[in-house]
Scaffold this motif. Structure first.
Motif, PDB file in Angstrom:
ATOM      1  N   ALA A 205     -12.928 -49.505 -91.516  1.00  0.00           N
ATOM      2  CA  ALA A 205     -11.990 -49.042 -92.538  1.00  0.00           C
ATOM      3  C   ALA A 205     -10.874 -50.060 -92.680  1.00  0.00           C
ATOM      4  O   ALA A 205     -10.248 -50.456 -91.687  1.00  0.00           O
ATOM      5  CB  ALA A 205     -11.415 -47.679 -92.154  1.00  0.00           C
ATOM      6  N   ARG A 206     -10.618 -50.493 -93.905  1.00  0.00           N
ATOM      7  CA  ARG A 206      -9.505 -51.396 -94.180  1.00  0.00           C
ATOM      8  C   ARG A 206      -8.384 -50.588 -94.828  1.00  0.00           C
ATOM      9  O   ARG A 206      -8.599 -49.932 -95.843  1.00  0.00           O
ATOM     10  CB  ARG A 206      -9.938 -52.542 -95.095  1.00  0.00           C
ATOM     11  N   VAL A 207      -7.226 -50.634 -94.238  1.00  0.00           N
ATOM     12  CA  VAL A 207      -6.099 -49.843 -94.733  1.00  0.00           C
ATOM     13  C   VAL A 207      -4.938 -50.763 -95.067  1.00  0.00           C
ATOM     14  O   VAL A 207      -4.836 -51.885 -94.558  1.00  0.00           O
ATOM     15  CB  VAL A 207      -5.659 -48.786 -93.690  1.00  0.00           C
ATOM     16  N   THR A 208      -4.055 -50.264 -95.918  1.00  0.00           N
ATOM     17  CA  THR A 208      -2.893 -51.062 -96.307  1.00  0.00           C
ATOM     18  C   THR A 208      -1.807 -51.028 -95.247  1.00  0.00           C
ATOM     19  O   THR A 208      -1.168 -52.041 -94.954  1.00  0.00           O
ATOM     20  CB  THR A 208      -2.327 -50.549 -97.646  1.00  0.00           C
ATOM     21  N   ASN A 209      -1.588 -49.865 -94.654  1.00  0.00           N
ATOM     22  CA  ASN A 209      -0.480 -49.689 -93.722  1.00  0.00           C
ATOM     23  C   ASN A 209      -0.991 -49.039 -92.444  1.00  0.00           C
ATOM     24  O   ASN A 209      -1.458 -47.896 -92.466  1.00  0.00           O
ATOM     25  CB  ASN A 209       0.603 -48.828 -94.390  1.00  0.00           C
ATOM     26  N   LEU A 210      -0.899 -49.743 -91.336  1.00  0.00           N
ATOM     27  CA  LEU A 210      -1.426 -49.224 -90.076  1.00  0.00           C
ATOM     28  C   LEU A 210      -0.605 -48.061 -89.557  1.00  0.00           C
ATOM     29  O   LEU A 210      -1.153 -47.102 -88.995  1.00  0.00           O
ATOM     30  CB  LEU A 210      -1.465 -50.335 -89.028  1.00  0.00           C
ATOM     31  N   SER A 211       0.688 -48.106 -89.714  1.00  0.00           N
ATOM     32  CA  SER A 211       1.531 -47.015 -89.216  1.00  0.00           C
ATOM     33  C   SER A 211       1.215 -45.718 -89.944  1.00  0.00           C
ATOM     34  O   SER A 211       1.118 -44.638 -89.331  1.00  0.00           O
ATOM     35  CB  SER A 211       3.013 -47.363 -89.399  1.00  0.00           C
ATOM     36  N   ARG A 212       1.041 -45.795 -91.255  1.00  0.00           N
ATOM     37  CA  ARG A 212       0.673 -44.617 -92.029  1.00  0.00           C
ATOM     38  C   ARG A 212      -0.713 -44.118 -91.620  1.00  0.00           C
ATOM     39  O   ARG A 212      -0.942 -42.903 -91.508  1.00  0.00           O
ATOM     40  CB  ARG A 212       0.694 -44.946 -93.521  1.00  0.00           C
ATOM     41  N   ALA A 213      -1.625 -45.056 -91.353  1.00  0.00           N
ATOM     42  CA  ALA A 213      -2.971 -44.676 -90.914  1.00  0.00           C
ATOM     43  C   ALA A 213      -2.922 -43.965 -89.564  1.00  0.00           C
ATOM     44  O   ALA A 213      -3.656 -42.991 -89.334  1.00  0.00           O
ATOM     45  CB  ALA A 213      -3.854 -45.914 -90.822  1.00  0.00           C
ATOM     46  N   LEU A 214      -2.040 -44.406 -88.684  1.00  0.00           N
ATOM     47  CA  LEU A 214      -1.915 -43.744 -87.384  1.00  0.00           C
ATOM     48  C   LEU A 214      -1.413 -42.317 -87.539  1.00  0.00           C
ATOM     49  O   LEU A 214      -1.872 -41.406 -86.840  1.00  0.00           O
ATOM     50  CB  LEU A 214      -0.977 -44.551 -86.479  1.00  0.00           C
ATOM     51  N   ARG A 215      -0.470 -42.098 -88.440  1.00  0.00           N
ATOM     52  CA  ARG A 215       0.024 -40.738 -88.650  1.00  0.00           C
ATOM     53  C   ARG A 215      -1.078 -39.845 -89.224  1.00  0.00           C
ATOM     54  O   ARG A 215      -1.190 -38.660 -88.854  1.00  0.00           O
ATOM     55  CB  ARG A 215       1.249 -40.771 -89.579  1.00  0.00           C
ATOM     56  N   THR A 216      -1.914 -40.415 -90.097  1.00  0.00           N
ATOM     57  CA  THR A 216      -3.052 -39.660 -90.630  1.00  0.00           C
ATOM     58  C   THR A 216      -4.004 -39.276 -89.510  1.00  0.00           C
ATOM     59  O   THR A 216      -4.507 -38.137 -89.450  1.00  0.00           O
ATOM     60  CB  THR A 216      -3.792 -40.504 -91.690  1.00  0.00           C
ATOM     61  N   LEU A 217      -4.253 -40.199 -88.610  1.00  0.00           N
ATOM     62  CA  LEU A 217      -5.151 -39.936 -87.491  1.00  0.00           C
ATOM     63  C   LEU A 217      -4.564 -38.888 -86.541  1.00  0.00           C
ATOM     64  O   LEU A 217      -5.279 -38.008 -86.045  1.00  0.00           O
ATOM     65  CB  LEU A 217      -5.430 -41.241 -86.741  1.00  0.00           C
ATOM     66  N   GLN A 218      -3.272 -38.970 -86.288  1.00  0.00           N
ATOM     67  CA  GLN A 218      -2.626 -37.967 -85.438  1.00  0.00           C
ATOM     68  C   GLN A 218      -2.737 -36.580 -86.056  1.00  0.00           C
ATOM     69  O   GLN A 218      -3.049 -35.601 -85.368  1.00  0.00           O
ATOM     70  CB  GLN A 218      -1.158 -38.344 -85.215  1.00  0.00           C
ATOM     71  N   ASP A 219      -2.502 -36.477 -87.356  1.00  0.00           N
ATOM     72  CA  ASP A 219      -2.603 -35.188 -88.051  1.00  0.00           C
ATOM     73  C   ASP A 219      -4.021 -34.630 -87.975  1.00  0.00           C
ATOM     74  O   ASP A 219      -4.221 -33.407 -88.006  1.00  0.00           O
ATOM     75  CB  ASP A 219      -2.191 -35.332 -89.517  1.00  0.00           C
ATOM     76  N   ALA A 220      -5.012 -35.528 -87.854  1.00  0.00           N
ATOM     77  CA  ALA A 220      -6.410 -35.101 -87.782  1.00  0.00           C
ATOM     78  C   ALA A 220      -6.838 -34.761 -86.361  1.00  0.00           C
ATOM     79  O   ALA A 220      -7.981 -34.340 -86.142  1.00  0.00           O
ATOM     80  CB  ALA A 220      -7.316 -36.191 -88.351  1.00  0.00           C
ATOM     81  N   GLY A 221      -5.928 -34.954 -85.389  1.00  0.00           N
ATOM     82  CA  GLY A 221      -6.237 -34.567 -84.017  1.00  0.00           C
ATOM     83  C   GLY A 221      -6.572 -35.697 -83.071  1.00  0.00           C
ATOM     84  O   GLY A 221      -7.069 -35.458 -81.962  1.00  0.00           O
ATOM     85  N   TRP A 222      -6.235 -36.931 -83.442  1.00  0.00           N
ATOM     86  CA  TRP A 222      -6.521 -38.061 -82.568  1.00  0.00           C
ATOM     87  C   TRP A 222      -5.349 -38.355 -81.640  1.00  0.00           C
ATOM     88  O   TRP A 222      -4.187 -38.239 -82.027  1.00  0.00           O
ATOM     89  CB  TRP A 222      -6.836 -39.309 -83.386  1.00  0.00           C
ATOM     90  N   HIS A 223      -5.672 -38.767 -80.431  1.00  0.00           N
ATOM     91  CA  HIS A 223      -4.690 -39.233 -79.450  1.00  0.00           C
ATOM     92  C   HIS A 223      -4.619 -40.754 -79.564  1.00  0.00           C
ATOM     93  O   HIS A 223      -5.632 -41.444 -79.444  1.00  0.00           O
ATOM     94  CB  HIS A 223      -5.119 -38.812 -78.049  1.00  0.00           C
ATOM     95  N   ILE A 224      -3.435 -41.294 -79.796  1.00  0.00           N
ATOM     96  CA  ILE A 224      -3.275 -42.729 -80.062  1.00  0.00           C
ATOM     97  C   ILE A 224      -2.747 -43.437 -78.814  1.00  0.00           C
ATOM     98  O   ILE A 224      -1.650 -43.125 -78.323  1.00  0.00           O
ATOM     99  CB  ILE A 224      -2.300 -42.979 -81.226  1.00  0.00           C
ATOM    100  N   VAL A 225      -3.508 -44.381 -78.312  1.00  0.00           N
ATOM    101  CA  VAL A 225      -3.107 -45.160 -77.133  1.00  0.00           C
ATOM    102  C   VAL A 225      -3.006 -46.625 -77.523  1.00  0.00           C
ATOM    103  O   VAL A 225      -4.006 -47.258 -77.904  1.00  0.00           O
ATOM    104  CB  VAL A 225      -4.117 -44.986 -75.980  1.00  0.00           C
ATOM    105  N   GLY A 226      -1.814 -47.165 -77.449  1.00  0.00           N
ATOM    106  CA  GLY A 226      -1.597 -48.582 -77.727  1.00  0.00           C
ATOM    107  C   GLY A 226      -1.641 -49.390 -76.450  1.00  0.00           C
ATOM    108  O   GLY A 226      -1.065 -48.984 -75.434  1.00  0.00           O
ATOM    109  N   LEU A 227      -2.310 -50.519 -76.492  1.00  0.00           N
ATOM    110  CA  LEU A 227      -2.379 -51.399 -75.319  1.00  0.00           C
ATOM    111  C   LEU A 227      -1.180 -52.339 -75.328  1.00  0.00           C
ATOM    112  O   LEU A 227      -0.967 -53.076 -76.288  1.00  0.00           O
ATOM    113  CB  LEU A 227      -3.682 -52.198 -75.308  1.00  0.00           C
ATOM    114  N   ASP A 228      -0.412 -52.252 -74.256  1.00  0.00           N
ATOM    115  CA  ASP A 228       0.814 -53.049 -74.148  1.00  0.00           C
ATOM    116  C   ASP A 228       1.020 -53.425 -72.695  1.00  0.00           C
ATOM    117  O   ASP A 228       0.995 -52.554 -71.819  1.00  0.00           O
ATOM    118  CB  ASP A 228       1.994 -52.229 -74.675  1.00  0.00           C
TER     119      ASP A 228
END
Length: 297
Positions: A205-228
């Motif tokens: 999936a190619r998206v314009t805005n990653l931050s907005r895409a992450l919020r969409t994924l969170q709303d859909a029930g995904w747990h977001i883990v960033g590697l840092d």
């Protein structure tokens, strides 16, 4: 700015139809023409495009080369009727004999001409496929239902790193990859070669805005883990059996601030050996292994 040759360590952690086939039928009796195996057509000797020091100038991002990447592209239904397939005589015979063409036509081309189409040192294994970009899938196709694993790449630009991540993502059973449309390399050329066919089998999936895409994924029930590398939790602590998106930062700068802020957890990979960083494709492989193990548990 990252380049195709960069190998920076990781510190902070798609149908569009293409009509790129032959420009027209060959005229009979042209000097140098000879029969091709299995009735496939012998390619004309005329050069495509401009020449540069004996090398034909062709955009590598419009080409797929090597046995595994080309066979995967031929088998991809989205590429039906798309592209121009060129092969040495032996490879053309193999493709016909083993029913690997999937409806595509093949032109027989000498090996040295194939090499002139490609970047210096590229190993074509007798197969080059000139294509147009595939359309990506919609983010919603990956987001719902929320299950399994996804990988998001935050402005990774090195084709070989991205290709290796595609390969690992497919190998560990993740559902797909999300990239930012304007800051990611084409899914062809060196990337496709490194991915060894994974770009044809793994939804992207190619998206314009990653931050907005992450919020969409969170709303859909995904747990977001960033590697840092400075994450407050270890990877083992951050992962569990929930549907998970692994977010990988760029080769040099890691996760951008807004992307990091939209992650539920920032996690680090413990490195007891004392070395402070991993190449991003290696870090992705480690994270995918650990996340798939937690999913299975």
């Amino acid at each position: 700015m990252s380049s195709n040759r960069e190998r920076n360590d990781w510190k902070a952690g798609r149908k569009q139809s293409a009509r790129s086939g032959p420009k027209g039928p060959e005229k009979p009796g042209r000097k140098g023409d000879r029969p091709a195996p299995g009735g496939v057509r012998e390619a004309p000797a005329a050069r495509e495009g401009r020449r540069d020091g004996g090398r034909e100038r062709t955009d590598p991002d419009s080409l797929i080369w090597g046995r595994h990447p080309v066979l995967a592209a031929l088998a991809n239904p989205a590429r039906r009727g798309m592209g121009r397939l060129m092969a040495t005589a032996d490879r053309a015979t193999e493709l016909e004999r083993d029913n690997l063409l999937h409806g595509h036509a093949v032109e027989v081309v000498e090996a040295d001409r194939l090499a002139r189409l490609l970047p210096p040192g590229a190993v074509h294994q007798g197969l080059v496929f000139k294509v147009r970009p595939l359309e990506g899938v919609d983010l919603d196709e990956l987001a719902r239902p929320a299950r399994g694993l996804l990988v998001m790449l935050d402005q990774l630009t090195d084709p070989q790193n991205v290709g290796a991540i595609f390969r690992s993502t497919l190998a560990f059973g993740a559902r797909g990859i999300i990239v930012q449309d304007r800051h990611s390399p084409a899914l062809a050329g060196p990337l496709a070669k490194t991915a060894a066919g994974a770009t044809e089998r793994l939804p992207c999936a190619r998206v314009t805005n990653l931050s907005r895409a992450l919020r969409t994924l969170q709303d859909a029930g995904w747990h977001i883990v960033g590697l840092d590398g400075q994450g407050e939790a270890t990877l083992d602590e951050a992962l569990d059996s929930r549907p998970t998106v692994l977010v990988m930062g760029s080769e040099g700068d890691g996760l951008r601030r807004l992307v990091a802020e939209n992650c539920d957890t920032l996690a680090r990979i413990p490195m007891p050996g004392g070395f402070e960083s991993l190449n991003v494709s290696n870090a992705a492989a480690v994270a995918l292994y650990e996340a798939s193990r937690k999913q299975a548990g």
